[in-house]
Design a protein around this motif. Structure first.
Motif, PDB file in Angstrom:
ATOM      1  N   GLY A 165      39.042  39.547  36.753  1.00  0.00           N
ATOM      2  CA  GLY A 165      39.231  38.943  38.069  1.00  0.00           C
ATOM      3  C   GLY A 165      38.056  39.199  38.987  1.00  0.00           C
ATOM      4  N   PHE A 166      37.575  40.428  39.014  1.00  0.00           N
ATOM      5  CA  PHE A 166      36.526  40.823  39.947  1.00  0.00           C
ATOM      6  C   PHE A 166      35.213  40.080  39.675  1.00  0.00           C
ATOM      7  CE2 PHE A 166      33.472  43.631  41.977  1.00  0.00           C
ATOM      8  CZ  PHE A 166      34.101  43.876  43.176  1.00  0.00           C
ATOM      9  N   PHE A 167      34.908  39.883  38.390  1.00  0.00           N
ATOM     10  CA  PHE A 167      33.657  39.196  38.056  1.00  0.00           C
ATOM     11  C   PHE A 167      33.859  37.699  37.844  1.00  0.00           C
ATOM     12  CE2 PHE A 167      32.555  43.562  37.064  1.00  0.00           C
ATOM     13  CZ  PHE A 167      31.290  43.650  37.607  1.00  0.00           C
ATOM     14  N   GLY A 168      35.034  37.315  37.336  1.00  0.00           N
ATOM     15  CA  GLY A 168      35.249  35.922  36.967  1.00  0.00           C
ATOM     16  C   GLY A 168      35.595  35.006  38.123  1.00  0.00           C
ATOM     17  N   ILE A 169      36.620  35.353  38.884  1.00  0.00           N
ATOM     18  CA  ILE A 169      37.123  34.435  39.924  1.00  0.00           C
ATOM     19  C   ILE A 169      36.058  34.129  40.998  1.00  0.00           C
ATOM     20  CG2 ILE A 169      38.951  34.081  41.670  1.00  0.00           C
ATOM     21  CD1 ILE A 169      39.936  33.879  38.748  1.00  0.00           C
ATOM     22  N   PRO A 170      35.340  35.127  41.528  1.00  0.00           N
ATOM     23  CA  PRO A 170      34.315  34.775  42.521  1.00  0.00           C
ATOM     24  C   PRO A 170      33.265  33.812  41.962  1.00  0.00           C
ATOM     25  CG  PRO A 170      34.707  37.126  42.544  1.00  0.00           C
ATOM     26  CD  PRO A 170      35.432  36.581  41.366  1.00  0.00           C
ATOM     27  N   GLN A 171      32.903  34.002  40.678  1.00  0.00           N
ATOM     28  CA  GLN A 171      31.906  33.103  40.071  1.00  0.00           C
ATOM     29  C   GLN A 171      32.452  31.688  39.986  1.00  0.00           C
ATOM     30  OE1 GLN A 171      28.937  33.678  39.615  1.00  0.00           O
ATOM     31  NE2 GLN A 171      28.710  35.878  39.489  1.00  0.00           N
ATOM     32  N   VAL A 172      33.735  31.583  39.599  1.00  0.00           N
ATOM     33  CA  VAL A 172      34.350  30.256  39.477  1.00  0.00           C
ATOM     34  C   VAL A 172      34.354  29.570  40.841  1.00  0.00           C
ATOM     35  CG1 VAL A 172      36.559  29.077  39.080  1.00  0.00           C
ATOM     36  CG2 VAL A 172      35.778  30.812  37.468  1.00  0.00           C
ATOM     37  N   VAL A 173      34.806  30.289  41.868  1.00  0.00           N
ATOM     38  CA  VAL A 173      34.906  29.702  43.212  1.00  0.00           C
ATOM     39  C   VAL A 173      33.516  29.329  43.732  1.00  0.00           C
ATOM     40  CG1 VAL A 173      35.590  30.158  45.601  1.00  0.00           C
ATOM     41  CG2 VAL A 173      37.062  30.888  43.739  1.00  0.00           C
ATOM     42  N   GLU A 174      32.559  30.228  43.572  1.00  0.00           N
ATOM     43  CA  GLU A 174      31.201  29.943  44.066  1.00  0.00           C
ATOM     44  C   GLU A 174      30.571  28.764  43.338  1.00  0.00           C
ATOM     45  OE1 GLU A 174      28.657  33.319  44.168  1.00  0.00           O
ATOM     46  OE2 GLU A 174      29.611  34.122  45.961  1.00  0.00           O
ATOM     47  N   ALA A 175      30.752  28.734  42.017  1.00  0.00           N
ATOM     48  CA  ALA A 175      30.145  27.649  41.240  1.00  0.00           C
ATOM     49  C   ALA A 175      30.773  26.304  41.595  1.00  0.00           C
ATOM     50  CB  ALA A 175      30.301  27.919  39.750  1.00  0.00           C
ATOM     51  N   LEU A 176      32.072  26.290  41.869  1.00  0.00           N
ATOM     52  CA  LEU A 176      32.728  25.025  42.207  1.00  0.00           C
ATOM     53  C   LEU A 176      32.339  24.518  43.599  1.00  0.00           C
ATOM     54  CD1 LEU A 176      36.315  25.459  40.700  1.00  0.00           C
ATOM     55  CD2 LEU A 176      34.548  23.899  39.946  1.00  0.00           C
ATOM     56  N   THR A 177      31.873  25.435  44.444  1.00  0.00           N
ATOM     57  CA  THR A 177      31.467  24.996  45.785  1.00  0.00           C
ATOM     58  C   THR A 177      29.974  24.641  45.840  1.00  0.00           C
ATOM     59  OG1 THR A 177      31.113  27.284  46.419  1.00  0.00           O
ATOM     60  CG2 THR A 177      33.214  26.313  47.042  1.00  0.00           C
ATOM     61  N   PHE A 190      44.027  37.642  39.947  1.00  0.00           N
ATOM     62  CA  PHE A 190      43.884  36.883  41.190  1.00  0.00           C
ATOM     63  C   PHE A 190      43.524  37.803  42.362  1.00  0.00           C
ATOM     64  CE2 PHE A 190      45.308  34.390  44.860  1.00  0.00           C
ATOM     65  CZ  PHE A 190      44.699  33.172  44.579  1.00  0.00           C
ATOM     66  N   VAL A 191      44.271  38.903  42.475  1.00  0.00           N
ATOM     67  CA  VAL A 191      44.032  39.828  43.600  1.00  0.00           C
ATOM     68  C   VAL A 191      42.625  40.416  43.518  1.00  0.00           C
ATOM     69  CG1 VAL A 191      44.780  41.998  44.669  1.00  0.00           C
ATOM     70  CG2 VAL A 191      46.481  40.348  43.905  1.00  0.00           C
ATOM     71  N   SER A 192      42.224  40.851  42.318  1.00  0.00           N
ATOM     72  CA  SER A 192      40.885  41.437  42.199  1.00  0.00           C
ATOM     73  C   SER A 192      39.812  40.370  42.391  1.00  0.00           C
ATOM     74  CB  SER A 192      40.705  42.166  40.873  1.00  0.00           C
ATOM     75  OG  SER A 192      41.029  41.318  39.817  1.00  0.00           O
ATOM     76  N   GLY A 193      40.150  39.115  42.082  1.00  0.00           N
ATOM     77  CA  GLY A 193      39.219  38.013  42.350  1.00  0.00           C
ATOM     78  C   GLY A 193      38.972  37.859  43.839  1.00  0.00           C
ATOM     79  N   LEU A 194      40.050  37.934  44.626  1.00  0.00           N
ATOM     80  CA  LEU A 194      39.908  37.852  46.093  1.00  0.00           C
ATOM     81  C   LEU A 194      39.075  39.026  46.606  1.00  0.00           C
ATOM     82  CD1 LEU A 194      43.499  36.784  47.269  1.00  0.00           C
ATOM     83  CD2 LEU A 194      41.487  35.352  46.973  1.00  0.00           C
ATOM     84  N   LEU A 195      39.342  40.199  46.022  1.00  0.00           N
ATOM     85  CA  LEU A 195      38.585  41.391  46.405  1.00  0.00           C
ATOM     86  C   LEU A 195      37.097  41.206  46.071  1.00  0.00           C
ATOM     87  CD1 LEU A 195      39.151  44.323  47.465  1.00  0.00           C
ATOM     88  CD2 LEU A 195      39.044  45.040  45.092  1.00  0.00           C
ATOM     89  N   GLY A 196      36.838  40.632  44.901  1.00  0.00           N
ATOM     90  CA  GLY A 196      35.456  40.364  44.484  1.00  0.00           C
ATOM     91  C   GLY A 196      34.752  39.426  45.449  1.00  0.00           C
ATOM     92  N   LEU A 197      35.473  38.409  45.912  1.00  0.00           N
ATOM     93  CA  LEU A 197      34.897  37.470  46.886  1.00  0.00           C
ATOM     94  C   LEU A 197      34.544  38.183  48.190  1.00  0.00           C
ATOM     95  CD1 LEU A 197      37.131  34.297  46.445  1.00  0.00           C
ATOM     96  CD2 LEU A 197      34.654  34.343  46.338  1.00  0.00           C
ATOM     97  N   LEU A 198      35.465  39.053  48.623  1.00  0.00           N
ATOM     98  CA  LEU A 198      35.245  39.812  49.858  1.00  0.00           C
ATOM     99  C   LEU A 198      34.038  40.740  49.715  1.00  0.00           C
ATOM    100  CD1 LEU A 198      36.712  40.023  52.592  1.00  0.00           C
ATOM    101  CD2 LEU A 198      37.897  42.016  51.718  1.00  0.00           C
ATOM    102  N   PHE A 199      33.937  41.385  48.557  1.00  0.00           N
ATOM    103  CA  PHE A 199      32.813  42.283  48.291  1.00  0.00           C
ATOM    104  C   PHE A 199      31.492  41.502  48.311  1.00  0.00           C
ATOM    105  CE2 PHE A 199      33.622  46.700  46.523  1.00  0.00           C
ATOM    106  CZ  PHE A 199      34.794  46.862  47.228  1.00  0.00           C
ATOM    107  N   LYS A 200      31.494  40.315  47.736  1.00  0.00           N
ATOM    108  CA  LYS A 200      30.268  39.500  47.707  1.00  0.00           C
ATOM    109  C   LYS A 200      29.856  39.100  49.115  1.00  0.00           C
ATOM    110  CE  LYS A 200      29.294  37.441  43.368  1.00  0.00           C
ATOM    111  NZ  LYS A 200      28.952  36.227  42.667  1.00  0.00           N
ATOM    112  N   GLN A 201      30.844  38.699  49.906  1.00  0.00           N
ATOM    113  CA  GLN A 201      30.561  38.297  51.287  1.00  0.00           C
ATOM    114  C   GLN A 201      29.949  39.450  52.074  1.00  0.00           C
ATOM    115  OE1 GLN A 201      30.838  35.339  53.037  1.00  0.00           O
ATOM    116  NE2 GLN A 201      31.049  34.493  50.990  1.00  0.00           N
TER     117      GLN A 201
END
Lengths: 165, 501
Positions: B212-224, B415-426
């Motif tokens: 989640g931490f590495f995957g979900i942020p990449q998916v969201v960023e790549a789709l945007t 999912f939760v760690s994905g959101l956390l990953g996004l927050l960490f990236k920001q």
């Protein structure tokens, strides 16, 4: 004059620092509960599980507070900057795309998963997301989604014998 | 165990099945590494979920193949499209892409491949030589030293990857330690931070968090991201061995830097390659060529990040402390497959280090061939739209996490760690110390309390033993250094001297 992006980062630092402080408070509370738990009365205080929890909470609290202070000093007016950043973000196309991407994932995970058979739910998610993000012609999307679902079902469901939801 | 017995054990795990799995791992690693948005760490986390039904050693051999392939594969996209496939290859973009745009793409790929091979072999050599020595040292460690090594690892990882400010790296690492302590305490079975949920009694599972931490942020960023990819055309230039042997000193120095950075807990390949690139530029006779297509710069970056692979496995096998984020995920995979890295590994699986060395050597051979064969197909693969690739990645993230224990909570954690990953990236918080913190949480916790118990609650146990004292001093110097105390003292002295004169 503070660089705008730097100012925004520092403004975010204030909130994240406070967030870490809140997490540290929760961890410390859990540590205190363990330290004074009657069930652990026979355990030596030095090896009580609350000892490490309190130590970690202390470090996190100090670091979180320091980040919040650095953010406060670096941004000048963190709340005003945050308000401005939020209003600008709400107007950006990328933000809505991100929200849509997260929504697609959330629907797949929390609505489809376990409620609709895996093969159908995965196909719907793949085709739906690809269509929303304009991956190509509809027949291409259907073929790619179909092939992906078949491969995933065969590898995980048949070869690895994982009971797919 | 004698040399002959070790060789027998090594040969047992070098049969057709293992060679095929390693080849598959390298191939997957090259593709995963080459695709921007998919990192080696994420690839290992995903494949751990998929291979959990494999026998222990064969799954680990496959993952090691992926590790070697992943770090090397990132340079393909760095050279061909100017986007590093993994953070480890960001420095290769500096000179690789300009070379490709100047019509020397094939030359750049061949040279980067040769440098990768030299780096990987250098790392493997150090792994074979240094692991037994470090294991001997680790066997003399008591709980106090293990606690301090764990804490030092998290702090130095935070300091070196913090980027914006070191405090962010530290707080990320400490946050990781807190996550690692969730669940049933090893010494007293007390439930910590579980909110009464029985599904968390066994602790927060590491692999779904990583996915989640590495995957979900990449998916969201790549789709945007709407940018079109510009792929360089490959030439047919032949590269001779002497084209790279003239940089022998750069390669050796970069190999040493890579292994050195690799041994430092949780730092990883990206820091190794940037450090090596910086040192090479500083000591080069032609620093002006750096960033414009310098072969020397490409050799420095590629040798270092690949030698870091072997370096990162050294502390993992000898002390159970991973040297990089991919190695941290591998630690999780080791534990799932019943292999407990650390000083006791040499007793439980005496030939394991040498088996790992042999797997890495086989992986290097496959990497040599696959990388060149893949260069041309990768030109096409790199043009696949994110809108097609990322939904598929999401499906793999979900099934990869679910297949470990078949529990829905793992999907929630992704999912939760994905959101956390996004927050960490920001917020520009590094991921490496968080990963290290999560895996080292139990080690730090139990050894801290064991040390205190052994000393009867006396904290002097952390200062009275020589190794402990060195570690405590290192931690204090690290914190003071990162807070700029030494710079301020130096500035104060300079000011006083100037005023006096």
């Amino acid at each position: 004059m503070i660089d705008e992006s730097k100012g925004r980062l520092r403004s975010l630092d204030v909130f994240m620092g406070l967030g870490f402080l809140a997490v540290a408070a929760f961890v410390a509370y859990d540590g205190f509960v363990a330290y004074y738990a009657p069930q652990l009365a026979t355990v030596e205080k030095s090896s009580n599980p609350g000892v490490t929890t309190l130590f970690i909470a202390g470090l996190m609290g100090v670091f979180g507070l320091a980040i919040a202070i650095i953010g406060m000093l670096g941004s000048g007016r963190p709340f005003r900057i945050a308000r401005q950043a939020v209003s600008e973000t709400l107007q950006s196309k990328a933000f809505y795309k991100g929200i849509i991407a997260l929504a697609c994932i959330a629907v797949y995970f929390f609505v489809f998963w376990g409620r609709i058979p895996y093969v159908i739910s995965t196909f719907l998610f793949l085709a739906g997301t690809m269509a929303i993000f304009k991956a190509g012609a509809w027949w291409k999307i259907v073929i790619i989604s179909g092939i992906t679902v078949t491969v995933v079902w065969y590898v995980f469901g048949v070869l690895a014998m994982i009971p797919l939801p | 165990m004698g040399f002959e017995q070790i060789m027998v054990e090594v040969l047992k795990t070098l049969n057709i099945e293992f060679i095929f799995l390693i080849a598959m791992g390298v191939f997957i690693g090259l593709v995963v590494g080459a695709l921007p948005g998919l990192t080696t760490t994420m690839g290992i986390a995903l494949l751990t979920g998929i291979t959990f039904k494999f026998s222990g050693h064969s799954a680990i051999a496959l993952l090691m193949g992926l590790y070697v392939g992943g770090v090397s594969g990132g340079s393909l996209s760095a050279i061909l499209v100017g986007i590093p496939g993994t953070p480890a290859n960001a420095s290769s973009t500096q000179d690789g892409f300009p070379l490709a745009m100047a019509g020397k793409g094939a030359q750049a790929i061949t040279i980067s491949r040769m440098a990768s091979i030299i780096g990987t072999l250098f790392g493997i050599g150090c792994l074979a030589f240094l692991t037994p020595l470090l294991t001997e040292l680790a066997l003399k460690f008591t709980s106090a030293e293990f606690f301090l090594v764990g804490l030092f690892g998290v702090l130095i990882s935070g300091a070196l990857t913090g980027g914006d400010i070191a405090l962010k790296g530290w707080v990320a690492g400490i946050f990781g330690l807190a996550i690692g302590m969730v669940g049933s305490d090893e010494l007293t079975a007390w439930q910590r931070m579980t909110f009464g949920s029985p599904e968390l009694f066994g602790g927060i599972p590491f692999i779904p968090i990583m996915i989640g931490f590495f995957g979900i942020p990449q998916v969201v960023e790549a789709l945007t991201d709407e940018h079109d990819v510009l792929v360089a055309v490959l030439d047919k230039t032949k590269v001779k061995l002497k084209d790279i042997t003239k940089y022998w000193w750069v390669a050796i120095r970069s190999g040493l830097i890579g292994v050195g950075v690799g041994i430092i807990p949780g730092v990883g390949e990206d820091v190794a390659s940037w450090t090596s690139y910086g040192v090479a530029k500083k000591s080069s006779k032609h620093p002006e060529e750096y960033g414009k297509g310098s072969i020397e710069g490409l050799v420095a970056a590629e040798t270092a990040d690949n030698s870091c692979v072997g370096g990162a496995i050294i502390p993992l096998l000898s002390m159970g402390i991973p040297g990089s984020p991919p190695a941290a995920v591998m630690l999780g995979a080791f534990l799932i497959h019943g292999v407990r890295p650390g000083p006791m590994l040499s007793f439980e699986f005496p030939a394991f280090t040498y088996q790992a060395v042999s797997w890495l050597l086989v992986a290097t051979i496959f990497m040599r061939f696959f990388a060149m064969w893949l260069a041309r197909p990768m030109q096409k693969i790199l043009q696949i739209k994110n809108a097609i690739l990322m939904p598929i990645v999401t499906v793999l993230c979900a099934i990869g996490a679910f297949s470990l224990d078949m529990r829905f909570i793992d999907i929630i954690l992704v999912f939760v760690s994905g959101l956390l990953g996004l927050l960490f990236k920001q917020g520009k918080y590094p991921a490496a110390p968080l990963v290290l913190g999560i895996v080292l949480g139990p080690l730090v916790d139990t050894n801290f309390r064991r040390a205190l118990k052994a000393s009867g609650g006396d904290f002097s146990i952390f200062f009275t033993r020589p190794v402990s004292l060195i570690l405590v001093i290192s931690i204090i110097l690290l914190i003071l250094g990162q807070l700029g105390v030494f710079t301020k003292i130096k500035a104060m002295f300079t000011k006083t001297r100037t005023a006096a004169s």
